[in-house]
Write a protein that holds these residues in place. Sequence first.
Motif, mmCIF file in Angstrom:
data_model
loop_
_atom_site.group_PDB
_atom_site.id
_atom_site.type_symbol
_atom_site.label_atom_id
_atom_site.label_comp_id
_atom_site.label_asym_id
_atom_site.label_seq_id
_atom_site.Cartn_x
_atom_site.Cartn_y
_atom_site.Cartn_z
ATOM 1 N N ALA A 104 -3.677 -8.955 -20.120
ATOM 2 C CA ALA A 104 -4.580 -8.857 -18.978
ATOM 3 C C ALA A 104 -5.809 -8.108 -19.473
ATOM 4 O O ALA A 104 -5.746 -6.905 -19.738
ATOM 5 C CB ALA A 104 -3.932 -8.119 -17.813
ATOM 6 N N ALA A 105 -6.910 -8.823 -19.658
ATOM 7 C CA ALA A 105 -8.112 -8.258 -20.253
ATOM 8 C C ALA A 105 -9.180 -8.053 -19.182
ATOM 9 O O ALA A 105 -9.626 -9.022 -18.555
ATOM 10 C CB ALA A 105 -8.633 -9.176 -21.358
ATOM 11 N N GLN A 106 -9.542 -6.796 -18.972
ATOM 12 C CA GLN A 106 -10.554 -6.431 -17.968
ATOM 13 C C GLN A 106 -10.152 -6.966 -16.595
ATOM 14 O O GLN A 106 -11.002 -7.377 -15.803
ATOM 15 C CB GLN A 106 -11.934 -6.958 -18.385
ATOM 16 N N ALA A 107 -8.860 -6.921 -16.278
ATOM 17 C CA ALA A 107 -8.372 -7.533 -15.045
ATOM 18 C C ALA A 107 -7.275 -6.732 -14.361
ATOM 19 O O ALA A 107 -7.106 -6.847 -13.147
ATOM 20 C CB ALA A 107 -7.856 -8.940 -15.342
ATOM 21 N N ALA A 108 -6.512 -5.933 -15.090
ATOM 22 C CA ALA A 108 -5.311 -5.319 -14.517
ATOM 23 C C ALA A 108 -5.617 -4.369 -13.366
ATOM 24 O O ALA A 108 -4.758 -4.136 -12.509
ATOM 25 C CB ALA A 108 -4.533 -4.574 -15.608
ATOM 26 N N HIS A 109 -6.828 -3.808 -13.319
ATOM 27 C CA HIS A 109 -7.158 -2.884 -12.231
ATOM 28 C C HIS A 109 -7.279 -3.595 -10.893
ATOM 29 O O HIS A 109 -7.368 -2.943 -9.849
ATOM 30 C CB HIS A 109 -8.428 -2.096 -12.546
ATOM 31 N N TRP A 110 -7.286 -4.941 -10.889
ATOM 32 C CA TRP A 110 -7.310 -5.702 -9.637
ATOM 33 C C TRP A 110 -5.912 -6.136 -9.189
ATOM 34 O O TRP A 110 -5.761 -6.657 -8.089
ATOM 35 C CB TRP A 110 -8.176 -6.960 -9.799
ATOM 36 N N PHE A 111 -4.900 -5.934 -10.031
ATOM 37 C CA PHE A 111 -3.581 -6.476 -9.750
ATOM 38 C C PHE A 111 -2.774 -5.580 -8.806
ATOM 39 O O PHE A 111 -3.010 -4.364 -8.722
ATOM 40 C CB PHE A 111 -2.769 -6.635 -11.043
ATOM 41 N N ASP A 112 -1.797 -6.189 -8.153
ATOM 42 C CA ASP A 112 -0.691 -5.451 -7.545
ATOM 43 C C ASP A 112 0.252 -5.135 -8.707
ATOM 44 O O ASP A 112 1.080 -5.957 -9.102
ATOM 45 C CB ASP A 112 -0.013 -6.323 -6.488
ATOM 46 N N LEU A 113 0.120 -3.946 -9.284
ATOM 47 C CA LEU A 113 0.775 -3.676 -10.554
ATOM 48 C C LEU A 113 2.306 -3.718 -10.481
ATOM 49 O O LEU A 113 2.939 -4.274 -11.387
ATOM 50 C CB LEU A 113 0.296 -2.345 -11.133
ATOM 51 N N PRO A 114 2.949 -3.148 -9.452
ATOM 52 C CA PRO A 114 4.412 -3.277 -9.427
ATOM 53 C C PRO A 114 4.868 -4.738 -9.439
ATOM 54 O O PRO A 114 5.811 -5.101 -10.161
ATOM 55 C CB PRO A 114 4.805 -2.566 -8.129
ATOM 56 N N ALA A 115 4.197 -5.592 -8.686
ATOM 57 C CA ALA A 115 4.558 -7.009 -8.672
ATOM 58 C C ALA A 115 4.241 -7.674 -10.008
ATOM 59 O O ALA A 115 5.000 -8.522 -10.503
ATOM 60 C CB ALA A 115 3.843 -7.729 -7.532
ATOM 61 N N PHE A 116 3.126 -7.305 -10.616
ATOM 62 C CA PHE A 116 2.765 -7.871 -11.915
ATOM 63 C C PHE A 116 3.760 -7.458 -12.989
ATOM 64 O O PHE A 116 4.201 -8.296 -13.808
ATOM 65 C CB PHE A 116 1.351 -7.423 -12.298
ATOM 66 N N TYR A 117 4.146 -6.188 -12.990
ATOM 67 C CA TYR A 117 5.107 -5.735 -13.991
ATOM 68 C C TYR A 117 6.466 -6.414 -13.797
ATOM 69 O O TYR A 117 7.142 -6.741 -14.779
ATOM 70 C CB TYR A 117 5.257 -4.219 -13.929
ATOM 71 N N ALA A 118 6.856 -6.624 -12.563
ATOM 72 C CA ALA A 118 8.114 -7.333 -12.308
ATOM 73 C C ALA A 118 8.037 -8.764 -12.841
ATOM 74 O O ALA A 118 9.004 -9.277 -13.432
ATOM 75 C CB ALA A 118 8.425 -7.331 -10.814
ATOM 76 N N GLU A 119 6.909 -9.421 -12.636
ATOM 77 C CA GLU A 119 6.727 -10.770 -13.145
ATOM 78 C C GLU A 119 6.722 -10.774 -14.674
ATOM 79 O O GLU A 119 7.298 -11.667 -15.313
ATOM 80 C CB GLU A 119 5.423 -11.367 -12.607
ATOM 81 N N ALA A 120 6.080 -9.772 -15.281
ATOM 82 C CA ALA A 120 6.055 -9.693 -16.742
ATOM 83 C C ALA A 120 7.470 -9.539 -17.300
ATOM 84 O O ALA A 120 7.832 -10.206 -18.292
ATOM 85 C CB ALA A 120 5.181 -8.531 -17.190
ATOM 86 N N ARG A 121 8.255 -8.687 -16.693
ATOM 87 C CA ARG A 121 9.645 -8.526 -17.158
ATOM 88 C C ARG A 121 10.438 -9.825 -16.999
ATOM 89 O O ARG A 121 11.275 -10.159 -17.841
ATOM 90 C CB ARG A 121 10.315 -7.400 -16.376
ATOM 91 N N ARG A 122 10.172 -10.567 -15.942
ATOM 92 C CA ARG A 122 10.914 -11.802 -15.681
ATOM 93 C C ARG A 122 10.632 -12.864 -16.738
ATOM 94 O O ARG A 122 11.551 -13.555 -17.209
ATOM 95 C CB ARG A 122 10.551 -12.336 -14.290
ATOM 96 N N ILE A 123 9.374 -13.023 -17.113
ATOM 97 C CA ILE A 123 8.999 -14.125 -18.003
ATOM 98 C C ILE A 123 9.027 -13.742 -19.475
ATOM 99 O O ILE A 123 8.917 -14.615 -20.342
ATOM 100 C CB ILE A 123 7.609 -14.681 -17.643
ATOM 101 N N ALA A 124 9.172 -12.454 -19.788
ATOM 102 C CA ALA A 124 9.100 -12.001 -21.172
ATOM 103 C C ALA A 124 10.362 -12.357 -21.949
ATOM 104 O O ALA A 124 11.485 -12.176 -21.459
ATOM 105 C CB ALA A 124 8.893 -10.489 -21.219
ATOM 106 N N ARG A 125 10.181 -12.861 -23.156
ATOM 107 C CA ARG A 125 11.284 -12.951 -24.094
ATOM 108 C C ARG A 125 11.632 -11.541 -24.582
ATOM 109 O O ARG A 125 10.796 -10.627 -24.500
ATOM 110 C CB ARG A 125 10.897 -13.830 -25.288
ATOM 111 N N PRO A 126 12.832 -11.330 -25.114
ATOM 112 C CA PRO A 126 13.155 -9.998 -25.658
ATOM 113 C C PRO A 126 12.123 -9.555 -26.690
ATOM 114 O O PRO A 126 11.817 -10.284 -27.631
ATOM 115 C CB PRO A 126 14.542 -10.208 -26.286
ATOM 116 N N GLY A 127 11.563 -8.374 -26.476
ATOM 117 C CA GLY A 127 10.561 -7.842 -27.394
ATOM 118 C C GLY A 127 9.162 -8.357 -27.181
ATOM 119 O O GLY A 127 8.252 -8.030 -27.962
ATOM 120 N N ALA A 128 8.937 -9.155 -26.128
ATOM 121 C CA ALA A 128 7.583 -9.648 -25.857
ATOM 122 C C ALA A 128 6.629 -8.488 -25.615
ATOM 123 O O ALA A 128 7.007 -7.444 -25.074
ATOM 124 C CB ALA A 128 7.594 -10.573 -24.648
ATOM 125 N N VAL A 129 5.385 -8.683 -26.015
ATOM 126 C CA VAL A 129 4.363 -7.640 -25.887
ATOM 127 C C VAL A 129 3.617 -7.803 -24.569
ATOM 128 O O VAL A 129 3.242 -8.926 -24.188
ATOM 129 C CB VAL A 129 3.381 -7.706 -27.073
#
Length: 250
Positions: A104-129
Amino acid sequence: MPDQPFKDHFSAAAADYAAHRPTYPEALATYLAGISPGRERALDCGCGNGQLARLLADSFDAVVATDASAEQIAAAEAHPRVCFRVAPAEASGLPESSVDLITAAQAAHWFDLPAFYAEARRIARPGAVLALISYGVLHLDGAAEAVLRHFYTQVVGPYWPPERAHVEAGYRTLPFPFAELPAPDLAIERDWGLDDLVGYARTWSALRGAQAALGTDPLPDFAAALARAWGEPGSRRRVRWPLSLRLTKL
């Protein structure tokens, strides 16, 4: 899905954004690919017109680039390995455990961060950055920088959305509930002319706020003052935005 409505500060300026926003250094995409567990798929959230997504496509088999603004996606330059989609960062539509890198480049300050982090954990492969990337106020030499700073802080400063404070803090004020990785020292550097810098200022959300509040456009006066301080007409100056990164492996 996000609990907060999409704060759209950029659709109205999508064409200017595509023309005048600085592009990220290749070293950023190379570094992120190097610490990712694989190179099959990257997701760039809040992609704007795809500045970072197209760079990531040099290192990944496929890049999905999402933005909640249809106008930004419409302004994106096509790339054979980038799939542009209109979607909020909090709901990518991707399968579980399917992504090696989430940016998320120059964008994360607009996000609903708890929801975004939950989505990131859902779609991430093990060890994804997961990488949150920001850049603040540019730097340039000479009297032109003082003109720029005055315009940024005094003229349009009162009209920046409150979320801008997170950018100025290098995202250190954003919640980031992860074990954090050290970040490299990177910057965006460009040789710009006077018109490039004025065009960049035209993309600022604070400018549109000032225009609405004041009933006039402060940009022409800024452009004139900047021209007086710039020096030889047609000359170019090196401009620099230090990058701030917050990194983790999921």
